[in-house]
Motif scaffolding. Structure first.
Motif, mmCIF file in Angstrom:
data_model
loop_
_atom_site.group_PDB
_atom_site.id
_atom_site.type_symbol
_atom_site.label_atom_id
_atom_site.label_comp_id
_atom_site.label_asym_id
_atom_site.label_seq_id
_atom_site.Cartn_x
_atom_site.Cartn_y
_atom_site.Cartn_z
ATOM 1 N N LEU A 32 26.224 -19.870 -76.245
ATOM 2 C CA LEU A 32 25.283 -20.550 -75.339
ATOM 3 C C LEU A 32 24.514 -19.549 -74.496
ATOM 4 O O LEU A 32 23.325 -19.749 -74.205
ATOM 5 N N THR A 39 22.624 -20.378 -81.143
ATOM 6 C CA THR A 39 22.598 -21.826 -80.898
ATOM 7 C C THR A 39 21.780 -22.557 -81.960
ATOM 8 O O THR A 39 21.457 -23.733 -81.799
ATOM 9 N N PRO A 41 21.363 -24.857 -84.859
ATOM 10 C CA PRO A 41 22.326 -25.936 -85.139
ATOM 11 C C PRO A 41 23.354 -25.646 -86.233
ATOM 12 O O PRO A 41 24.528 -25.945 -86.064
ATOM 13 N N PHE A 44 26.041 -23.141 -84.763
ATOM 14 C CA PHE A 44 26.815 -23.674 -83.629
ATOM 15 C C PHE A 44 27.714 -24.830 -84.071
ATOM 16 O O PHE A 44 28.875 -24.930 -83.650
ATOM 17 N N THR A 45 27.190 -25.686 -84.930
ATOM 18 C CA THR A 45 27.981 -26.820 -85.439
ATOM 19 C C THR A 45 29.188 -26.322 -86.228
ATOM 20 O O THR A 45 30.282 -26.887 -86.133
#
Lengths: 111, 111, 111, 111
Positions: A32, A39, A41, A44-45
């Motif tokens: 973050l 970050t 997607p 981060f996912t």
């Protein structure tokens, strides 16, 4: 009380909880703050999914469900993918190491 | 915001959370009070494992991990087994129904 | 089986799980895609904390722990803070609404 | 990466996860096999509640939420109560010890 967890399972629970800690804290602090690729997607996912499957695999071993084998198999897959993605982006060697150790340990439990 | 969850996935999250609620509450209220077969380790562990895999499958769909398919596949297995065991013991029809609906919905997501 | 959950508690479990879904999915889809203020650590951490306290409060009500009152009290605090922060940033009205409904319901359980 | 977790917080996460493991495994193996007082709803629910609050308190510290203080305060309460109840029933000294260590560590974080 007879001990229901084998030595191998205890080690696997250790590795799962260590990887859960490392992935979750790295995502929520390092990623973050760094932003950019961190970050994005997909990355981060994957970090959050890795933390969650590790947490759940440990839970299944602790409750003594025979289905822990399938969870550990999936955990090995996700950890391996997460290690590769952290390596690609760089700067997250602790996370790479925790993921690889957990994947190796889970693979043995799944066998 | 574009909606990342398909209608089919929304239904599956509904069914997973409904089954999580039913299995966990039934185990912790009905089974603990009834005792006997209801707290026999194999049955009780299966109820708790079913609640946990439903909770985790919903989580994977909510975070948008592509690995939700494997979790949903495992969820369908455990729910089916839990429905059968609740039917064998009897007196837990709400749980049987929730498990069967969840298994059917998860099977579609896993395909 | 006697039903251990009051009508008021059932509604609170509904609201907690609805808020968990909304906060987690919004953070992991909308916020990660939007970036900027949406992935600023203070906001994103609050969204994830809100999802987690909602998930845990529901769990405590489902297992029938008398400590659910304290969890619900903390849940009301975090949901209210999350609603305010989502309102400040804007574009997350579903999340604001779910947080406010959950906070109101949890406040009653905590009383 | 700068380390966001203080030494004191790392110890508290250690104790929370150790207590989560001990309470969950003891409930699901020792208590289910022993039956009697061990599966009496008040005791068993307390064991499961203790495992869950420890798991959640660790999660809040790992994600870096300032609300971890309130969770740790509640965790100290539940762990203390669980230690007393395990002591009253007897034969669960590992659980008593893990609960007391966790309560002490959480009390410092909550202050």
């Amino acid at each position: 009380m007879n001990d229901p967890q084998s030595a191998q399972m205890k080690i696997c629970i250790d590795e799962c909880l260590a990887c859960y800690r490392e992935c979750l804290a790295t995502a929520m602090h390092h990623c973050l703050q760094a932003g950019g690729e961190h970050t994005e997607p997909r990355h981060f996912t994957l970090m959050i999914a890795c933390a969650e499957i590790c947490r759940t695999s440990a839970h299944f071993m602790l409750i003594g469900s025979e289905h822990h084998r399938h969870l550990c198999g999936e955990c090995a897959e996700i950890c391996t993918e997460c290690a590769q993605d952290c390596e690609r982006i760089g700067g997250m060697q602790n996370c790479v190491d925790a993921c690889r150790r957990c994947a190796e340990s889970c693979r043995k439990m799944a066998a």
